[in-house]
Motif scaffolding. Sequence first.
Motif, PDB file in Angstrom:
ATOM      1  N   TYR A 100       0.847  -1.050   0.162  1.00 34.37           N
ATOM      2  CA  TYR A 100       0.096   0.002  -0.141  1.00 34.37           C
ATOM      3  C   TYR A 100       0.840   1.098  -0.222  1.00 34.37           C
ATOM      4  N   TYR A 101       1.848   1.349   0.848  1.00 33.23           N
ATOM      5  CA  TYR A 101       3.006   2.475   0.904  1.00 33.23           C
ATOM      6  C   TYR A 101       3.424   2.605  -0.334  1.00 33.23           C
ATOM      7  N   ASN A 102       4.068   1.775  -1.089  1.00 33.45           N
ATOM      8  CA  ASN A 102       4.746   1.910  -2.623  1.00 33.45           C
ATOM      9  C   ASN A 102       3.539   2.338  -3.532  1.00 33.45           C
ATOM     10  N   GLU A 103       2.492   1.735  -3.475  1.00 30.76           N
ATOM     11  CA  GLU A 103       1.405   2.413  -4.391  1.00 30.76           C
ATOM     12  C   GLU A 103       0.970   3.844  -4.192  1.00 30.76           C
ATOM     13  N   ALA A 104       0.872   4.065  -2.703  1.00 25.56           N
ATOM     14  CA  ALA A 104       0.621   5.634  -2.718  1.00 25.56           C
ATOM     15  C   ALA A 104       1.696   6.518  -3.054  1.00 25.56           C
ATOM     16  N   PHE A 105       3.225   6.138  -2.733  1.00 25.84           N
ATOM     17  CA  PHE A 105       4.042   6.744  -3.262  1.00 25.84           C
ATOM     18  C   PHE A 105       4.205   7.130  -4.660  1.00 25.84           C
ATOM     19  N   ILE A 106       4.104   5.961  -5.380  1.00 23.91           N
ATOM     20  CA  ILE A 106       3.907   6.025  -6.970  1.00 23.91           C
ATOM     21  C   ILE A 106       2.888   7.051  -7.173  1.00 23.91           C
ATOM     22  N   GLN A 107       1.644   6.951  -6.614  1.00 25.94           N
ATOM     23  CA  GLN A 107       0.828   7.904  -7.199  1.00 25.94           C
ATOM     24  C   GLN A 107       0.961   9.316  -6.806  1.00 25.94           C
ATOM     25  N   LEU A 108       1.247   9.591  -5.649  1.00 24.06           N
ATOM     26  CA  LEU A 108       1.650  10.814  -5.167  1.00 24.06           C
ATOM     27  C   LEU A 108       2.966  11.619  -6.219  1.00 24.06           C
ATOM     28  N   ALA A 109       3.650  10.671  -6.485  1.00 25.44           N
ATOM     29  CA  ALA A 109       5.068  11.138  -7.407  1.00 25.44           C
ATOM     30  C   ALA A 109       4.541  11.308  -8.871  1.00 25.44           C
ATOM     31  N   ASN A 110       3.302  10.617  -9.360  1.00 25.38           N
ATOM     32  CA  ASN A 110       2.861  10.919 -10.592  1.00 25.38           C
ATOM     33  C   ASN A 110       1.758  11.808 -10.623  1.00 25.38           C
ATOM     34  N   SER A 111       1.345  12.562  -9.837  1.00 25.26           N
ATOM     35  CA  SER A 111       0.098  13.297  -9.649  1.00 25.26           C
ATOM     36  C   SER A 111       0.228  14.624 -10.315  1.00 25.26           C
ATOM     37  N   ASP A 112      -0.601  15.353 -10.833  1.00 20.52           N
ATOM     38  CA  ASP A 112      -0.410  16.742 -11.283  1.00 20.52           C
ATOM     39  C   ASP A 112      -0.969  17.891 -10.315  1.00 20.52           C
TER      40      ASP A 112
END
Length: 445
Positions: free
Chosen positions: A361-373
């Motif tokens: 869950y942590y890694n998925e959240a990190f990825i989505q935060l890092a790729n959001s506008d």
Amino acid sequence: MAPFPETEIMTIKRLEVALRKMDLKLLKDGAYKLHEKYHGGYKFEYLDLLKEIFMEVSNNSSIPSEIKDILNPTIEDILSEQGIDTDTSTSPFESANQNRISSLTSLSYNTEIKEENQEQKIDAFEAFGSKNNVSLANQYSNNPINTEPFKEFSSPSQEFSTPSQEFSTQSQIMEENNQNNANTLTTQNIETVTEVQTKTIAIYYGQDNSADKIKNISKYKKLVFEDENQQHTISEILKLICEINTQTNTNVSELKGLFEQLKSTNHKLNLITNVSSKNLISLFEENNFSYTFLNNSETAQTKFIPLFGLSNLFICKECKEKYLSKDTNVSSLVFECPKCKNPMFPELYACGNKGEINLEYYNEAFIQLANSDVWFVVHPSINEKITTELLLSALKLNNRIKEIFILDKDINIRENFRNMFLAINNEVKINTQITALEDFLNLVK
């Protein structure tokens, strides 16, 4: 040299400290500072905090009139220029005056229909006031983001186009007469505009987790998943789960208004939260909000990432199979694994400083935060190191983010996170105003 080198927040903080300590000399000095700053032509930004000061001064009979006569008219002038009411009976955090939004639970929308250049344009928030909603089944039948029509909301493309029934005759209209081109967009142009407007949005939603809750979850994890050598009674474990459920299943209804507004857009959403309440699933299911969790659907609008698990998400001790219970009317304590027939227990993690967390869950959240506008950060907590570090680390790797909106009643929390974010990326636009929610929705509507 600038005549007023002192920052706005420092001027306001002086007044806050003076009121808190009832230091009348400091309060008088602060009143003159504010008066000079305003009449020097300064454009104030922290309007919510100024209204709080105005209310406190107005309602405090122990403050001398000579100070009030300087401070109150100055703040009134500042607020009135921005169209803000100076009614001293209502806090800016508890009202939605002047069509402003002070929190997720106090939405105030302007539902007027405006016309420009003979073309009717519908306000983004009209859905809350409309009594004559048109069925949008046809418009949503081919929408890859939605699995069923949203009958009660307006189409996200209505701002750019005529109603759906006119699309079938659009090519004929253009061939017969080009004079309506200003009010009629081709399908290709609509797709282009939609593509430009579509954003990837990360929403972080936080709630305070009590020390007792963290302690109980840590104990629960040890009893059920770690301590294999000791025998514990079923009643002891079930009683502990009941107590955790009481602490965990908090109300999240303030999110409903936000997702109702975003539902009719084409934006891709990521809801990242430290909340483990079963009511999050109810929010999505009961309101037909398109979401994905565990199955990673590409067509769902919202990717849901509960960092510390859910009280209604069960995991098998033996085979690690997971099962999400969507029947939130009953709080189940234990399930039988459909795969290996062993007991399944709630998948919960303690969000204390020791950092126990599901890395998936942590890694998925990190990825989505890092790729959001765009980020919309609601009720963040500096005391919760795991989520704070998650936000800061993701921002360091995000090279596409343009704006961050921070919403919380505490100005200190908003400013602390603002400063931390700016220390990482001083080019990102950060909105901490009382109108942050309204500004966010205006940006993404």
